[in-house]
Each structure stands twice: as structure tokens, then as C-alpha cells.
Design a protein around this motif. Structure first.
Motif, PDB file in Angstrom:
ATOM      1  N   TYR A 449       0.847  -1.201   0.000  1.00  0.00           N
ATOM      2  CA  TYR A 449       0.000   0.000   0.000  1.00  0.00           C
ATOM      3  C   TYR A 449       0.879   1.247   0.000  1.00  0.00           C
ATOM      4  N   SER A 450       0.290   2.355  -0.474  1.00  0.00           N
ATOM      5  CA  SER A 450       1.046   3.608  -0.554  1.00  0.00           C
ATOM      6  C   SER A 450       1.179   4.290   0.804  1.00  0.00           C
ATOM      7  N   ASN A 451       0.346   3.882   1.790  1.00  0.00           N
ATOM      8  CA  ASN A 451       0.464   4.433   3.140  1.00  0.00           C
ATOM      9  C   ASN A 451      -0.184   3.446   4.111  1.00  0.00           C
ATOM     10  N   GLU A 452      -0.122   3.768   5.413  1.00  0.00           N
ATOM     11  CA  GLU A 452      -0.614   2.814   6.405  1.00  0.00           C
ATOM     12  C   GLU A 452      -2.103   2.967   6.703  1.00  0.00           C
ATOM     13  N   GLU A 522      13.049  -0.007   0.529  1.00  0.00           N
ATOM     14  CA  GLU A 522      12.386  -1.040   1.329  1.00  0.00           C
ATOM     15  C   GLU A 522      11.085  -0.487   1.918  1.00  0.00           C
ATOM     16  N   LEU A 523      10.022  -1.255   1.790  1.00  0.00           N
ATOM     17  CA  LEU A 523       8.746  -0.874   2.383  1.00  0.00           C
ATOM     18  C   LEU A 523       8.665  -1.421   3.803  1.00  0.00           C
ATOM     19  N   GLU A 524       7.787  -0.828   4.599  1.00  0.00           N
ATOM     20  CA  GLU A 524       7.699  -1.203   6.016  1.00  0.00           C
ATOM     21  C   GLU A 524       6.591  -2.231   6.221  1.00  0.00           C
ATOM     22  N   ALA A 525       6.870  -3.207   7.099  1.00  0.00           N
ATOM     23  CA  ALA A 525       5.863  -4.195   7.490  1.00  0.00           C
ATOM     24  C   ALA A 525       5.075  -3.655   8.682  1.00  0.00           C
ATOM     25  N   THR A 562      11.423  -3.557   8.214  1.00  0.00           N
ATOM     26  CA  THR A 562      11.087  -3.807   6.813  1.00  0.00           C
ATOM     27  C   THR A 562      10.929  -5.285   6.476  1.00  0.00           C
ATOM     28  N   ALA A 563      10.747  -6.147   7.467  1.00  0.00           N
ATOM     29  CA  ALA A 563      10.549  -7.574   7.199  1.00  0.00           C
ATOM     30  C   ALA A 563       9.696  -8.174   8.302  1.00  0.00           C
ATOM     31  N   PHE A 564       8.998  -9.260   7.962  1.00  0.00           N
ATOM     32  CA  PHE A 564       8.290 -10.007   8.994  1.00  0.00           C
ATOM     33  C   PHE A 564       8.537 -11.502   8.794  1.00  0.00           C
ATOM     34  N   GLN A 565       8.295 -12.259   9.859  1.00  0.00           N
ATOM     35  CA  GLN A 565       8.495 -13.705   9.828  1.00  0.00           C
ATOM     36  C   GLN A 565       7.208 -14.383  10.291  1.00  0.00           C
ATOM     37  N   ILE A 566       6.851 -15.504   9.638  1.00  0.00           N
ATOM     38  CA  ILE A 566       5.659 -16.251  10.015  1.00  0.00           C
ATOM     39  C   ILE A 566       5.954 -17.747   9.986  1.00  0.00           C
ATOM     40  N   ASN A 567       5.143 -18.521  10.716  1.00  0.00           N
ATOM     41  CA  ASN A 567       5.098 -19.963  10.512  1.00  0.00           C
ATOM     42  C   ASN A 567       4.183 -20.207   9.317  1.00  0.00           C
ATOM     43  N   VAL A 568       4.660 -20.999   8.347  1.00  0.00           N
ATOM     44  CA  VAL A 568       3.815 -21.266   7.179  1.00  0.00           C
ATOM     45  C   VAL A 568       2.963 -22.498   7.497  1.00  0.00           C
ATOM     46  N   ARG A 606       4.401   2.067   2.209  1.00  0.00           N
ATOM     47  CA  ARG A 606       5.443   3.093   2.076  1.00  0.00           C
ATOM     48  C   ARG A 606       5.328   4.066   3.235  1.00  0.00           C
ATOM     49  N   VAL A 607       6.463   4.448   3.770  1.00  0.00           N
ATOM     50  CA  VAL A 607       6.483   5.438   4.839  1.00  0.00           C
ATOM     51  C   VAL A 607       6.656   6.804   4.181  1.00  0.00           C
ATOM     52  N   GLU A 608       5.544   7.486   3.980  1.00  0.00           N
ATOM     53  CA  GLU A 608       5.578   8.815   3.356  1.00  0.00           C
ATOM     54  C   GLU A 608       4.910   9.787   4.315  1.00  0.00           C
ATOM     55  N   VAL A 609       5.697  10.415   5.143  1.00  0.00           N
ATOM     56  CA  VAL A 609       5.153  11.335   6.135  1.00  0.00           C
ATOM     57  C   VAL A 609       4.836  12.653   5.445  1.00  0.00           C
ATOM     58  N   ASP A 610       3.554  13.055   5.526  1.00  0.00           N
ATOM     59  CA  ASP A 610       3.148  14.364   5.005  1.00  0.00           C
ATOM     60  C   ASP A 610       3.621  14.581   3.568  1.00  0.00           C
ATOM     61  N   LYS A 611       3.184  13.694   2.676  1.00  0.00           N
ATOM     62  CA  LYS A 611       3.518  13.830   1.267  1.00  0.00           C
ATOM     63  C   LYS A 611       2.238  13.614   0.476  1.00  0.00           C
TER      64      LYS A 611
END
Length: 830
Positions: A449-452, A522-525, A562-568, A606-611
């Protein structure tokens, strides 16, 4: 598979032709066609590599694929979708689908205060082919649904009317043909040293070289389903890198960082003696195995036994070292007996290079032995399936060399009796692998996504999602024993489905490490601590708890986000909580790809503060097919995107919002009309007190979409606050004076210019980058702007270098409006 069948739309009663073509040794001559997975009778359809269907009826709709086979094996094509319309049914509805864009904050659309406006869109679906389109095998552009007519509207805002163009009607027209590119950089996995002027090969064909800094651009050939590129170091310091590169079929460029494994320093071997080379690189751990070279095994190309000293380099990639995953070759796949490309799970791969000491000539070997330590195989079921594979550098597929069978001895080991690679050139570049086919497979649904805010219409396309399969230690999910596989998929309009190993009995048998990048950024998780929020993560409980979602910084806030881990954990079909994603069984790929945005999925943003960005003619930068030819289009050319930025320095105690307002300046069709707005908050310079900087995008001057006349965009830069312009770059001022007309700068709280047509550079405070991907062009330009150079890249603002204009801002007295606010509330007076 060289030619894959293409999607087709037909009206009932018409005919359709599908084509495929395979290559191999020997040349494939047997072809089989399937409809929805069922083999079509050859006697009935009389097909070869071409399938013709006459007098189409609705039941003929569905997926079609072909399979080519010889005694050497088989390969399947990608499936093609056939849509059969009823007589009179429209494949492109004239009414546009809804598509929302965000308005400026001072422009509420209605009484509810919504800041979103429906501008409409035409889905780029194929239109029904004409009866004359019979061959189906050529490079026909075809007809697609697109914009037929747009209309201008005005939205009342605080003190002004905002123009906006909306889609009024859709219709069929020639399909867009955007260029498809993969760009990136090739560097050493250990030191980051660039591969300078390395060769790039596609399918054995040389297509170019890397640049001085290791950069490369590959144009993806038409009809490519799987892009296999080989990077060769002509100085032989690195092992050849064979990579299956993801790309965006809808056009534009995808950015990839390619890592190369440095060759192991050669050791001297006496060819008359038996020699053993360990296979394993992790300190404090037993080797995974060993390579045993019997006496007299080294041969010259003529077959003559070589006697003397051998320079032997055996480079082992050890999956117990998690950092090696990005340097592994290919995507760990092979073609099974049915021609389906299926995954492998690696226990290590090694490249061999044997040369005569004196002449440096390459040597072959006779029978050699590979021993593998069974104690390194933690999944008992893999012991019976372990095989030795070699990489075909042209297809990027692994080919079976032999089976590793149990051998006697005090330490249980596994051995491969012999293998021989007769072709000298291939042998020198071939990579070997200790792998098992793994049939416990699933798909993981991920969206970007472009923002949170995670609005469905703010999804990003062209994001590279990467998944590394890990084998966790029981009870220690954050400390895996090894990685086993990696995959990368590019997000489309409905996210991405990534293949992964999974297990239905033990949820933690396999885990996955997932990242997302866009143009190298890198995008944020979504965070997993201090409290797990299922609504933000996108997965409901109790399945989320079973999957054990953890962002990388879960236990250590200093780690990246910028990463996450899961049990598949494979979904239980009898448990309703696990039938709605984000994990799907391997045979449910279509369900995963077509899942609605309301279904469970994992998220990046994406972390885009005030953009904020606003275009009068709406355009989704991640979907090049959404481009519309219009005089007011921000980007006038869909084949090439030129991003322009101006660097603004602000001296003041805080960070300030800055607006760039862009209108037609010199073109008679657009003069005085708005192209778009850009709002950005300035970024603090960490080294300068009370100083920040802003990199403001503006619409580049140049030809408009009809390519007949240049428009010099009238650009106004306005900080929001009590600010006054205190300095303008002298080179920029001189340039503007030498290239009239000169825009009036009557108000000291803003800076106005007729934008330069020339690209200029950092000495002027102007940053221009041209690329086939608009987001990539902007990211590169912003990186240079932050750095204040024309070829650098930084994410830390250096406000005192490469600046175009300076403003000095101060905190205004209470109750007094800034010029920016007066412009919104009383524009005529301001």
C-alpha cells in the motif's frame, strides 16, 4: 518453452487459434493441449504446436495450455484464458469502473467531508477479436478496453475551484505496449564491490554489459514468462550468477540487487593422489559434505589423463548461513515428468573450477564422489529423497544428475557414486546442488500500500515481494537452522501470491521471512509489538496466532521494520477460520490470485510522512496502462518518464509543509491551466541547527502528449508558514534570465519560475532523471536531491548543498495567517 499461448476473447460462433513452441535437444515434436487441465484428443482436434477451435460455444471458455515432450523430458506452457462472449455481449462496458483519488486537504468533496473523488477507470481487459484474426501466433497488438472520452469538472475548495478530469466513457482500442524492463546493480555478496563491465546473457545470447558501478538494464523480450539472466565476471573472480528475475508484465521497470559469490581461493592438488575437499562454510559447524577426487581423475579436453599440480577452486554456498540466500543462483526449480516447474529445497550448492597450474587451462574430471553428512538433514523424510542436481544456465532450471543413497560407516553419510560433465565450457560454469523435491507447498498472499491507511485503492503495483523459506529450530522460531528456498513475485492490481513450503501437521515446520522493495526502497511491514493488531496486519484471529506473525524488530527495537516472519501453517480445510487466506493450498493459486481485498492478507506500506500528489488527469504510477493522452497529463509520454525536482532550503525552528503548484506556462492549449499539485514536508538536516530541506517535484517542461510544441511549466514553490524568500541560486537565476520569458516573483513568500527545458543539475539545484518507470525515476531524483549531487544517493537531507532557493521562516504571532493560508481563504486579496 519459447512461445506461450496468449489470452483471447471471442464471440460465440467465432474461431480461435492458440500457439506454443518449445526448444530442446532433441528438438521437441510431440505437443499435447489441455483444456482446464483435461487432455484434448489429438484425433478430434488434429493439433500440433497450434490448436484451432471452431464454432466456439460458452463451454469452450476456460484455460488452455500445451505440453511439449521428448525422451529427454517435458515442459509445460503458461495457461492462456479464453473468454467466450454471447452474441451482442460487450467485452468493454462503456460505463467506467469506480476509481478514487485523494483530493487536497482543503477540498472536501461533499457534506460528509470525504477527501476522495471518483474519477473512473477503464479496466485494460482484452476486447473480442475480429473474425479476420485467425493465426493467433503473430505479434498482434490486439484490442483492449481503454478511455474513449474524458470530461472536465471543477471541485469547490477553500477559496478556489480545483479542476479534475474524469473518465466519461470506455471503449475498445489498440492495446498499450509499454516497455518492460529490469534494472539494478550487480555487486559482490561479501564486500559490495561492483561487477564492472560484466557480461549479461539471456538464454546463451549476449545482450550487454554491466556499467562501471555494476548497473544494468535488461529489456524483457516479448512473450517472456520466465526471465533467466546470467551475469559473468570476465576476470573470473566471481562465480557466474544465474538469476530468475521478476518483472512487471504491465510495463515499466523493476529494480533488482544482484549478489555474486566470490570464488574460493584455489588450492594445489596432486593429480596422482586422492583428494578430499570439504563442503561447508559455517564456522564451528561440521561440513555439510565433501567432494572426493580419486587419483588420476583429472582429464584434459582430449580425454588424456592430466599428471601434475591442479589449481582447484570449489566454492560452496552454505544455507546454514542465512546471509547467503541472496547470492544463490536460479530460483531452485526443476521441470518434473509432466513438464510442470516445481520447487526444490536446498542443502547447499557448489561451483567447481579445476585448472592446470602452469598453463591455466581448464580441466575436466572423471568419476568423482560427493558425500553428504546425513546428520545435517534435520527432516528425516528428506533422507530418502536427496538428489544431486546441476544447473542449466540457459533455462535456470536444475537437472537431476543422480541420487544420494545411504552408505555404511561410523558416521552416517550419503554418497553419490559418480558423475561426469563432458562439455568443457558448460562444466566450467556449471553449479551443483544437494536438493530434495518438496511437495508440501502453499501460497502466501501479500499486498503493498502507498500508506498505512491500507485503503484498497491505494495498493501499489510493481513492488518486488521476496520470501525466504527457513527451517526453524524447535522452540526457537527467531533462530532458524537454515534457509531452504527463496522466491520473488511482483505485485499486480490484486497483490501477489508467493510460493512457500508449508506443513499441515506442525505449524512451525517451515517459517518464512518476507520483505518488499519498490525501486530499491524497502517498504515497512506492520508492527507486531507492543500489541498484535489483527486489523492492521490484515489477518484475523485465531489463524494469526497460529501463524506466529513477528516483525523483525519484535524483540529488538533497533532492528529494521522492513521484514516479517511467520510460521507457514497449511490451512485446515475443516476449520472455517483458515479458509479465507492468507495461506492457500498449492492447488488453490487461482483462488489466491483472485481473492478480494477483504480476505486475509499480509501488508507492507510506504512510509511517506506528510507527502501528497494531485494530478488533474488521474494516473496510477504503478499501472502504466492507466495513462491517458491529454494536454494536461503530468507525464506526456507513457514510454519514457522524466522526473524533475527542485531543492528548497528552509531556515527555521521546525519542519514546514511546502507546496509545488504547476500550471501551463507557454503552450497555447494549456497556458494558465493546472497540471497538478505536490505537497511535501521539509526534512531536518541533522548537521545544521534550525535548518531543513525539501525536494519538491515539479512538472518538467517539454513536449506535451501530441509531441508538437514545448510547454514551459509555470512552477510556484510556497512554504506553508511565515516565510520569506532570502536567496536564489545564482546559476539558476542567470539561466532563467537568459531563457525568457521570466516569471514574475512579486511575492517574497514564494518562488516562481518558468521551468527550464534543459536538465541542468545539482549546481542549479535542479534534479532530473528519465526512466521507463515513473516511481523509479522519482526515487533516483529524490536520492540525488537529498545528497545534493547529480550522481549520488542519500536518504539523509544535506540542506546546504545543491540548493535552488532558500526561505527563512519564523513562528508567526498568534492569530495571524500565513501567506499560504491567506492564499486558500482569500486568494484575490493575497
Amino acid at each position: 518453452m519459447m512461445l506461450h499461448p496468449k489470452d483471447k476473447v471471442r464471440v460465440a460462433g467465432q474461431e480461435v487459434t492458440f500457439c506454443c513452441k518449445a526448444s530442446g535437444t532433441p528438438v521437441p515434436k510431440k505437443y499435447f493441449w489441455y483444456h482446464n487441465g483435461t487432455l484434448l484428443e489429438k484425433k478430434v482436434h488434429r493439433y500440433g504446436s497450434r490448436l484451432v477451435l471452431w464454432d466456439l460455444a460458452p463451454e469452450k471458455a476456460g484455460t488452455y495450455h500445451c505440453k511439449a515432450s521428448t525422451e529427454a523430458g517435458a515442459i509445460r506452457s503458461a495457461p492462456a484464458q479464453l473468454t467466450v462472449l454471447a452474441q451482442g455481449q460487450q467485452s468493454c462496458k462503456p460505463e467506467p469502473e469506480p476509481s478514487l483519488v485523494e483530493l487536497p486537504s482543503e477540498c472536501p468533496q461533499d457534506a460528509t467531508g470525504s477527501h476522495y473523488y471518483n474519477v473512473g477507470r477503464c479496466p485494460p481487459a482484452p476486447c473480442a477479436g475480429s473474425p479476420a484474426d485467425k493465426s493467433g501466433c503473430g505479434a498482434d497488438v490486439g484490442q483492449c478496453c481503454g478511455v474513449r472520452r474524458m470530461e472536465m469538472r471543477e471541485i469547490p475548495c477553500a477559496g478556489f475551484l480545483l479542476p479534475i478530469k474524469v473518465v466519461a466513457e470506455c471503449g475498445c482500442g489498440p492495446c498499450a505496449q509499454p516497455r518492460v524492463l529490469v534494472q539494478g546493480r550487480v555487486t559482490a555478496a561479501d564486500t559490495g564491490e561492483p561487477l564492472r563491465f560484466g557480461q549479461i546473457l539471456l538464454g546463451g545470447r549476449k545482450v550487454g554489459f554491466t556499467g562501471y558501478k555494476g548497473s544494468f538494464t535488461i529489456e524483457v523480450p516479448p512473450d517472456t514468462q520466465r526471465l533467466v539472466a546470467r551475469f559473468v565476471d570476465r576476470q573470473q573472480r566471481f562465480v557466474d550468477a544465474v538469476k530468475v528475475l521478476p518483472f512487471n508484465r504491465r510495463g515499466g521497470a523493476i529494480y533488482q540487487e544482484v549478489k555474486m559469490l566470490r570464488k574460493k581461493e584455489p588450492v594445489d592438488l596432486d593429480s596422482s593422489q586422492s583428494n578430499t575437499i570439504p563442503l561447508g562454510e559455517v564456522n564451528g559447524r561440521e561440513p555439510v559434505g565433501e567432494l572426493i577426487l580419486p587419483a588420476g581423475t583429472f582429464l584434459r579436453p582430449s580425454g588424456e589423463v592430466f599428471k601434475g599440480t591442479v589449481k582447484a577452486s570449489v566454492t560452496f554456498l552454505d544455507p546454514r548461513d542465512l546471509s547467503t540466500a541472496n547470492a544463490a543462483s536460479s530460483d531452485l526449480s526443476f521441470a518434473n515428468a509432466e513438464g510442470e516447474i516445481v520447487p526444490l529445497r536446498t542443502y547447499g550448492m557448489f561451483a567447481v573450477d579445476f585448472r592446470e597450474e602452469e598453463s591455466g587451462a581448464t580441466l575436466q574430471t572423471g568419476p568423482v564422489e560427493v558425500r553428504m553428512d546425513a546428520g545435517q538433514v534435520w527432516m528425516p523424510e528428506h533422507l530418502q529423497k536427496m538428489k544431486l542436481w546441476s544447473l542449466n544456465p540457459e533455462t535456470g532450471l536444475w537437472e537431476e544428475e543422480g541420487i544420494l543413497r545411504p552408505a555404511g560407516g561410523s558416521r552416517e553419510k550419503r554418497e553419490e557414486r559418480t558423475f561426469l560433465v563432458g562439455n568443457l565450457e558448460i562444466r566450467e560454469r556449471r553449479l551443483f546442488n544437494l536438493d530434495v523435491p518438496e511437495d508440501r507447498r502453499c501460497f502466501v498472499k501479500v499486498r503493498a500500500y502507498s500508506n498505512e491507511k491500507f485503503n484498497p485503492y491505494d495498493q501499489l503495483e510493481g513492488v518486488v515481494i521476496s520470501l525466504i523459506n527457513l527451517e526453524p529450530q524447535p522452540g526457537y522460531p527467531a533462530n532458524p537452522r537454515a534457509w531452504g528456498r527463496f522466491d520473488s513475485v511482483v505485485t499486480g492490481p490484486n497483490g501477489a501470491c508467493l510460493p512457500a513450503f508449508c506443513d499441515g501437521q506442525r505449524p512451525d515446520a517451515y517459517s518464512a521471512y518476507v520483505t518488499a522493495t519498490l525501486g530499491g526502497e524497502e517498504l515497512e511491514a506492520v508492527a507486531s509489538s507492543p500489541k498484535l493488531n489483527p486489523n492492521a496486519i490484515g489477518v484475523s484471529q485465531p489463524y494469526l496466532g497460529k501463524l506466529g506473525y513477528r516483525r523483525l524488530d519484535h524483540d529488538d527495537p533497533d532492528l529494521k521494520k522492513t521484514a516479517f516472519q511467520i510460521n507457514v501453517a497449511k490451512p485446515d480445510p475443516n476449520n472455517v477460520d483458515e479458509t479465507n487466506g492468507p495461506i492457500y493450498p498449492y492447488r488453490s493459486l487461482e483462488e489466491c490470485e483472485e481473492a478480494p481485498v477483504s480476505a486475509n492478507h499480509f501488508r507492507f506500506y510506504r512510509v511517506e510522512v506528510d507527502k501528497y500528489e494531485y494530478n488533474v488527469v488521474p494516473f496510477k504510477e504503478s499501472d502504466l496502462t492507466s495513462w491517458t493522452g491529454d494536454y494536461l497529463s503530468w507525464w506526456p509520454n507513457p514510454q519514457e518518464f522524466r522526473a524533475c525536482f527542485i531543492k528548497v532550503r528552509i531556515e527555521g525552528q521546525q519542519e514546514y509543509m511546502v507546496r509545488s503548484r504547476n500550471v501551463g506556462g507557454s503552450h497555447p492549449r494549456t497556458r494558465g491551466q493546472l497540471y497538478g499539485l505536490r505537497d511535501t514536508r521539509s526534512v531536518r538536516d541533522l548537521l545544521l541547527e534550525n535548518t531543513s530541506g525539501a525536494c519538491m517535484e515539479f512538472k518538467c517542461s517539454g513536449m506535451l502528449f501530441d509531441q508538437s510544441l514545448v510547454d514551459r511549466t509555470l512552477v510556484s514553490i510556497m512554504p506553508q508558514g511565515s516565510c520569506r524568500r532570502t536567496a536564489v541560486n545564482s546559476l539558476l537565476r542567470e539561466y532563467l534570465n537568459r531563457h525568457p520569458p521570466v516569471a514574475e516573483n512579486n511575492h517574497t513568500a514564494a518562488f516562481t519560475m518558468l521551468a527550464p527545458v534543459d536538465p541542468l543539475g545539482h549546481n542549479y539545484g535542479i534534479y532530473t532523471v528519465t526512466d521507463q518507470n515513473p516511481r523509479l525515476a522519482k526515487e533516483i531524483a529524490i536520492g540525488r536531491c537529498f545528497d545534493g549531487t547529480s550522481d549520488g544517493f542519500s536518504r539523509e537531507m544535506k540542506a546546504d548543498t545543491g540548493t535552488a532557493v532558500t526561505f527563512t521562516c519564523q513562528e508567526r504571532p498568534a492569530g495571524r495567517e500565513s501567506f499560504f493560508q491567506r492564499l486558500l481563504t482569500a486568494p484575490a486579496e493575497a
